[in-house]
Design an enzyme around this catalytic site. Structure first.
Site, PDB file in Angstrom:
ATOM      1  N   LYS A  87      16.250  31.287  21.791  1.00  0.00           N
ATOM      2  CA  LYS A  87      15.103  30.922  20.958  1.00  0.00           C
ATOM      3  C   LYS A  87      14.738  32.114  20.072  1.00  0.00           C
ATOM      4  O   LYS A  87      14.549  33.232  20.578  1.00  0.00           O
ATOM      5  CB  LYS A  87      13.941  30.569  21.878  1.00  0.00           C
ATOM      6  CG  LYS A  87      12.986  29.546  21.345  1.00  0.00           C
ATOM      7  CD  LYS A  87      12.028  29.180  22.473  1.00  0.00           C
ATOM      8  CE  LYS A  87      10.952  28.258  22.024  1.00  0.00           C
ATOM      9  NZ  LYS A  87       9.878  28.188  23.028  1.00  0.00           N
TER      10      LYS A  87
HETATM   11  C1  E4P Z   1       7.697  25.782  22.201  1.00  0.00           C
HETATM   12  O1  E4P Z   1       8.859  25.837  22.548  1.00  0.00           O
HETATM   13  C2  E4P Z   1       6.616  26.659  22.681  1.00  0.00           C
HETATM   14  O2  E4P Z   1       6.994  27.223  23.896  1.00  0.00           O
HETATM   15  C3  E4P Z   1       5.318  25.942  22.940  1.00  0.00           C
HETATM   16  O3  E4P Z   1       5.379  24.572  22.714  1.00  0.00           O
HETATM   17  C4  E4P Z   1       4.105  26.660  22.455  1.00  0.00           C
HETATM   18  O4  E4P Z   1       2.979  25.870  22.632  1.00  0.00           O
HETATM   19  P1  E4P Z   1       1.493  26.394  22.783  1.00  0.00           P
HETATM   20  O5  E4P Z   1       0.823  26.252  21.479  1.00  0.00           O
HETATM   21  O6  E4P Z   1       0.891  25.497  23.811  1.00  0.00           O
HETATM   22  O7  E4P Z   1       1.564  27.834  23.245  1.00  0.00           O
END
Ligand code: E4P
Length: 221
Positions: A87
């Site tokens: 990622k």
């Molecule tokens: C995506 O892969 C992220 O890990 C995640 O959805 C972030 O979301 P949040 O806004 O709840 O931190």
């Protein structure tokens, strides 16, 4: 639409996997920090998640800041297990790193995406997954679902020579899940709490209580 779970918590991943609905896992530095894990244990933790979800994509986020460091860290993370996806947060350095990693056969999930142009560039650079954050757009008073819809339509208008899937991320509620599916998102990555809220419905709870009460009458008749 496929379901990923958005967590680094092993128990949550095990329980969601037991439902038979899980198609992958996404993690990020904040989610790993929430487990109380130490830096030295990060890679072992990713190996454990990859083992629980054998065959399913598990996103492990790089915290590197230059292209060369992202390529080096991404190559190391991808070597942890065959199902690890790297990622990277969308930025100039990450586009170049995505291009290089994709050429090595490493799958990249481009994260922190908030606009169609970012998503289109990510797809062209070679990203296998693109993660627009719905909830964080809603948080600042804009329409996260409308942004997701633009991204899905724009990205899926073209062929990139490799498969590209849009992951609706930063999902907070069953309503987000419904809307993401209606907008044509390929995947929704959902935190465990929100996933459980997707299972529950007050009328299901009420209906079950009535069935139990009526069955008790049958038992006692
Ligand atoms: C995506 O892969 C992220 O890990 C995640 O959805 C972030 O979301 P949040 O806004 O709840 O931190």
């Amino acid at each position: 639409m496929k379901f990923f779970i958005d967590t680094a918590d092993l128990d949550e991943i095990r329980e969601a996997a037991s439902w038979g609905c899980l198609a992958g896992v996404t993690t990020n530095p904040s989610l790993y920090a929430r487990t109380g894990g130490r830096l030295a244990d990060f890679e072992d933790h990713m190996v454990r998640i990859a083992g629980i979800c054998e065959g399913l994509p598990v996103s492990a986020e790089s915290t590197a800041t230059t292209t060369q460091e992202m390529i080096a860290e991404g190559t190391r993370l991808a070597a942890l297990a065959p199902n690890v996806v790297v990622k990277l947060p969308v930025c100039d350095a990450a586009l170049a790193a995505t291009h290089a990693l994709a050429a090595q056969g490493v799958e990249v999930n481009m994260t922190l995406v908030f606009s169609a142009p970012q998503a289109l560039l990510a797809a062209r650079a070679g990203a296998r997954y693109i993660s627009p954050f719905i909830g964080r757009i809603d948080d600042i008073g804009y329409d996260g679902i409308a942004c997701l819809e633009e991204i899905v339509r724009a990205v899926h208008n073209y062929d990139y020579g490799h498969e590209v899937e849009i992951i609706a991320a930063s999902v907070r509620s069953p309503h987000h899940v419904t809307q993401a599916a209606l907008m044509g998102a390929d995947i929704a990555t959902v935190p465990f709490g929100a996933l459980k809220n997707c299972v529950r419905h007050p009328l299901t709870v009420e209906g079950l209580a009535k069935f139990e009460a009526d069955w008790e009458k049958v038992r006692n008749a």
